[in-house]
Scaffold this motif. Sequence first.
Motif, mmCIF file in Angstrom:
data_model
loop_
_atom_site.group_PDB
_atom_site.id
_atom_site.type_symbol
_atom_site.label_atom_id
_atom_site.label_comp_id
_atom_site.label_asym_id
_atom_site.label_seq_id
_atom_site.Cartn_x
_atom_site.Cartn_y
_atom_site.Cartn_z
ATOM 1 N N ASP A 16 146.637 -14.277 26.442
ATOM 2 C CA ASP A 16 147.532 -14.158 25.919
ATOM 3 C C ASP A 16 146.739 -13.818 24.210
ATOM 4 O O ASP A 16 145.931 -14.269 24.224
ATOM 5 C CB ASP A 16 149.337 -14.034 26.095
ATOM 6 N N ARG A 17 147.175 -13.962 23.190
ATOM 7 C CA ARG A 17 146.846 -14.012 21.986
ATOM 8 C C ARG A 17 146.744 -15.103 21.740
ATOM 9 O O ARG A 17 145.707 -15.328 21.055
ATOM 10 C CB ARG A 17 147.803 -13.158 21.399
ATOM 11 N N ASP A 18 147.177 -16.562 22.297
ATOM 12 C CA ASP A 18 146.821 -17.862 22.436
ATOM 13 C C ASP A 18 146.032 -18.266 22.893
ATOM 14 O O ASP A 18 145.596 -19.097 22.198
ATOM 15 C CB ASP A 18 148.376 -18.745 20.721
ATOM 16 N N THR A 40 142.240 -18.676 23.009
ATOM 17 C CA THR A 40 141.750 -17.838 22.703
ATOM 18 C C THR A 40 140.317 -17.717 21.842
ATOM 19 O O THR A 40 140.372 -17.304 20.496
ATOM 20 C CB THR A 40 142.287 -16.599 22.773
ATOM 21 N N SER A 67 145.376 -7.507 31.938
ATOM 22 C CA SER A 67 145.419 -7.149 30.581
ATOM 23 C C SER A 67 143.992 -6.592 30.518
ATOM 24 O O SER A 67 144.351 -6.575 28.616
ATOM 25 C CB SER A 67 146.773 -8.019 30.099
ATOM 26 N N SER A 70 144.993 -4.487 26.942
ATOM 27 C CA SER A 70 144.755 -5.583 25.413
ATOM 28 C C SER A 70 144.046 -6.790 25.345
ATOM 29 O O SER A 70 143.124 -6.684 24.753
ATOM 30 C CB SER A 70 146.680 -5.470 25.586
ATOM 31 N N TYR A 71 144.981 -8.274 25.514
ATOM 32 C CA TYR A 71 143.737 -9.329 25.269
ATOM 33 C C TYR A 71 143.291 -9.638 25.917
ATOM 34 O O TYR A 71 142.366 -9.926 25.300
ATOM 35 C CB TYR A 71 145.464 -10.188 25.646
#
Length: 74
Positions: A16-18, A40, A67, A70-71
């Motif tokens: 995910d993002r973080d 990340t 994913s 995306s991520y």
Amino acid sequence: MALADLVDHVIGVDPDRDRITAAVVCSRTQGELATKVFATTSRGYGQAMRWAAAHTAAGRRAWSIESTGSYGQA
């Protein structure tokens, strides 16, 4: 031919993002052997690669990354 005939472990990655969460799963029993969370960042990705190498054998592992549109794309 089943995946368990080709590799000993599957490394599942949920980015995910973080952070990314990684788990090592035995391909024969489908049991989780280890799991860890990494940042990340370049350092976090390097740590994840070293962690995976420490828990699996080169040439006997497969990666499953969620994913990838995306991520997980990076």
